[in-house]
Scaffold this active site. Structure first.
Site, mmCIF file in Angstrom:
data_model
loop_
_atom_site.group_PDB
_atom_site.id
_atom_site.type_symbol
_atom_site.label_atom_id
_atom_site.label_comp_id
_atom_site.label_asym_id
_atom_site.label_seq_id
_atom_site.Cartn_x
_atom_site.Cartn_y
_atom_site.Cartn_z
ATOM 1 N N ASP A 317 1.008 -1.263 0.115
ATOM 2 C CA ASP A 317 0.194 0.055 -0.143
ATOM 3 C C ASP A 317 0.917 1.117 -0.040
ATOM 4 O O ASP A 317 0.981 2.175 0.923
ATOM 5 C CB ASP A 317 -1.398 -0.244 1.517
ATOM 6 N N CYS A 370 -3.693 5.252 -3.376
ATOM 7 C CA CYS A 370 -5.389 5.834 -3.356
ATOM 8 C C CYS A 370 -5.114 7.182 -3.615
ATOM 9 O O CYS A 370 -4.375 8.314 -3.777
ATOM 10 C CB CYS A 370 -5.683 6.634 -1.449
#
Ligand SMILES: C[S@@+](CC[C@H](N)C(=O)[O-])C[C@H]1O[C@@H](n2cnc3c(N)ncnc32)[C@H](O)[C@@H]1O
Length: 429
Positions: A317, A370
């Site tokens: 991530d 993101c």
């Protein structure tokens, strides 16, 4: 109200000069009398509101100034008052009076006349100024022009919707701890406490109105955590099973680590470079009664912390521009530079290249950002597939990632209940 306006002036000044928004807001709160939750909420709203609407506010402010402002604090104060006049229910005369009084709090008493005159002229010419400000894209979307251009090229049909979603208020979404409580039982507990909420995908529940976490039944006992619905897709996608060795390589503050551990009994290694953020992994797992090997380390340099035993699953991530989460972090719109994109892309490449060799044959690797910029997403994965002949792409479930043009595969665009996220699942052959 003038104290809150003056505190917001200080926070905005520092944030727009490049300081961290969350830390500055927290520092301002610490300086307020304890228990003054109304003032805290007001300062927060003023800062978020100005950062969300900055492009439009500046376009309306500029024609009202006869000469350049020398004191940047006055610019912040006028932006704040315009935000209140345009987007809040505060009485216009109160906003103006308090902004004038805030000049004294800021030790800028000589500017009272200017602040009064600018705001009263705004109230008289509001309709004309508002429609004139619509003419530039920076004012219409309240994003920097380079950002708008980039999205227009990458998403010719969707760029306006992406920008608009990026300026909405983010909902409060919970992840229900699947180990401890079923989603429907959680909804019943919320309803019994008078909290309106509805189910989203899998373990996600979205509240109709955000609430402080302490007021959410089950939060303190670890029955629920706060996590956006898009972020909640990571753990199920990685498909980690009981007994597996799993690496969360950029783990802090631990949202996805915790979700992984809620879904199976695995041996999880949670690595992050940032010691303060890593401490939050420990406290989050503690609240949930979960455990992992928590290591401070550089994901791009695993030789410093890896024991040499391959992982069955890896979650990467990676650090990114966060361009998909501007509704939660509106400061990002104004602090990012276009040159940050290749900088992040380089860091992402270094992390992915270093981690791929840690994956066991047959193992799965989930790449997450993101961001909505292709350079951090699809282009990274195309490069990884090109460089590693043992890497194979695994299709994402169609119900969660509906058909998108090939260049957007894996991209979740921001909408009313989703942050903008990108997912790519790979397997080592
Ligand atoms: C998107 S956040 C991770 C969010 C986390 N997975 C979660 O769900 O709570 C990215 C994290 O990567 C960490 N990071 C950045 N560069 C890193 C590196 N080279 N090695 C390890 N961690 C890194 C940052 O400190 C940050 O905590």
């Amino acid at each position: 109200m003038q104290d809150a306006q003056a505190q917001a002036v200080a926070v905005l000044g520092r944030v727009l000069a490049g300081r961290n928004f969350d830390s500055e807001l927290a520092a301002a709160w610490r300086g307020m009398p304890p228990g003054n939750t109304g003032q805290r909420a007001l300062v927060q709203d003023l800062c978020y509101g100005v950062l969300r609407h900055l492009g439009a506010l500046d376009a309306m402010l500029e024609p009202l100034l006869d000469k350049p402002l020398r004191d940047e604090r006055l610019r912040q104060l006028l932006r704040i008052a315009l935000y209140q006049l345009l987007h809040t229910r505060a009485a216009p005369h109160a906003v103006v009076d308090h902004a004038v009084r805030a000049c004294a709090v800021l030790r800028a008493a000589p500017a009272k006349g200017l602040v009064n005159a600018v705001l009263r002229t705004f109230l008289r010419r509001r309709t004309e100024l508002q429609s004139a400000s619509e003419r530039t894209e920076v004012a219409r979307y309240s994003f920097p022009q380079w950002w708008i251009e980039r999205l227009r090229v990458q998403y010719p049909d969707a760029f306006a919707a992406i920008l608009q979603a990026g300026n909405q208020h983010a909902p409060l979404t919970l992840r229900v701890n699947a180990r401890r409580i079923a989603r429907d039982a959680c909804l019943e507990r919320l309803a019994a406490a008078g909290i309106a909420a509805r189910a989203l995908e899998r373990h996600a529940v979205v509240l109709d109105k955000p609430l402080p976490v302490q007021q959410i039944p089950g939060f303190a006992e670890g029955l629920v955590s706060v996590q956006d619905a898009s972020a909640q897709r990571a753990a199920p996608l990685l498909d980690a099973r009981d007994g597996m060795r799993v690496l969360d390589a950029c783990a802090a503050p631990g949202g996805k680590s915790a979700h992984l551990l809620e879904l199976a009994q695995m041996r999880l290694t949670a690595v992050d470079q940032n010691p303060e953020r890593l401490a939050r992994v420990s406290s989050n797992l503690l609240r949930l009664g979960l455990a992992a090997d928590i290591i401070r380390g550089d994901a791009a340099d695993p030789d410093a912390w890896w024991d040499g035993v391959p992982f069955d699953r890896i979650l990467a991530d990676v650090p990114c521009t966060a361009s998909g989460v501007t509704r939660r972090h509106p400061d990002i719109k104004w602090s990012r530079r276009e040159s940050d994109i290749p900088r992040f892309a380089q860091r992402q490449q270094a992390i992915v290249d270093a981690l791929w060799r840690l994956l066991a044959p047959g193992g799965k690797f989930l790449y997450v950002t993101c961001s909505v910029f292709r350079e951090e997403n699809q282009l990274q994965i195309a490069r990884l597939l090109e460089l590693n002949s043992d890497a194979q792409r695994v299709a994402l479930p169609a119900e969660e990632f509906p058909d998108a043009p090939q260049q957007h595969a894996g991209q979740i665009l921001p909408d009313a209940v989703h942050d903008g996220f990108y997912y790519a699942l790979l397997q080592k052959t």
